[in-house]
Design an enzyme around this catalytic site. Structure first.
Site, PDB file in Angstrom:
ATOM      1  N   SER A  18      35.464  89.191  77.637  1.00 32.26           N
ATOM      2  CA  SER A  18      35.350  87.733  77.486  1.00 32.26           C
ATOM      3  C   SER A  18      36.396  87.154  76.547  1.00 32.26           C
ATOM      4  O   SER A  18      37.567  87.357  76.761  1.00 32.26           O
ATOM      5  CB  SER A  18      33.945  87.278  77.131  1.00 32.26           C
TER       6      SER A  18
ATOM      7  N   HIS B 113      39.223  77.704  65.492  1.00 31.18           N
ATOM      8  CA  HIS B 113      39.882  76.430  65.221  1.00 31.18           C
ATOM      9  C   HIS B 113      39.643  76.042  63.762  1.00 31.18           C
ATOM     10  O   HIS B 113      38.486  75.935  63.335  1.00 31.18           O
ATOM     11  CB  HIS B 113      39.321  75.326  66.129  1.00 31.18           C
TER      12      HIS B 113
ATOM     13  N   CYS C  91      30.445  90.278  76.909  1.00 28.13           N
ATOM     14  CA  CYS C  91      29.481  90.877  77.831  1.00 28.13           C
ATOM     15  C   CYS C  91      28.876  92.133  77.218  1.00 28.13           C
ATOM     16  O   CYS C  91      27.963  92.726  77.776  1.00 28.13           O
ATOM     17  CB  CYS C  91      30.173  91.233  79.144  1.00 28.13           C
TER      18      CYS C  91
END
Length: 122
Positions: free
Chosen positions: A70, A75, A90
């Protein structure tokens, strides 16, 4: 866990200087990758977002890595002493260990941690 865990971190009261530190953020992305034992499909993508792109109060660093399992995005908003991070895998992992590591690295005074289990109807 059905089809993955999605860890969402909002961190407040962080150290301003570290939130501007591109090298620190890149090292953190790879350290978390090793902690969770994920397989990167890309190098870390890191962008310094400056006032030529958006308002100065929104500037910072954004980055991420795509994994076979994944992704991880980060940020920073140094003018707000804040960062947000999303890790979806996952594969199972210790979300509390990851959140603690990232929070301590950026000297967060407060962490809001949300964990979603994905694919519950599978």
């Amino acid at each position: 866990m059905k089809n993955g865990k999605h860890l969402i971190i909002d961190a407040y009261g962080c150290d301003t200087k570290s939130l501007f530190d591109v090298e620190l953020i890149e090292r953190m992305l790879f350290q978390v990758t090793r902690m969770i034992e994920l397989k990167p499909l890309s190098d870390a993508l890191i962008y310094e977002v400056d006032e030529t792109m958006i308002e100065k109060t929104e500037t910072g660093v954004t980055g991420g890595i795509i994994f076979m399992e994944s992704h991880f995005t980060f940020h920073s908003f140094p003018h707000k002493n804040y960062f947000s991070a999303d890790i979806y895998s996952c594969k199972g992992f210790s979300h509390s260990e990851v959140a603690k590591y990232i929070g301590e690295l950026f000297k967060a005074l407060k962490l809001d941690v949300t964990v979603l289990i994905r694919g519950t109807q599978l």
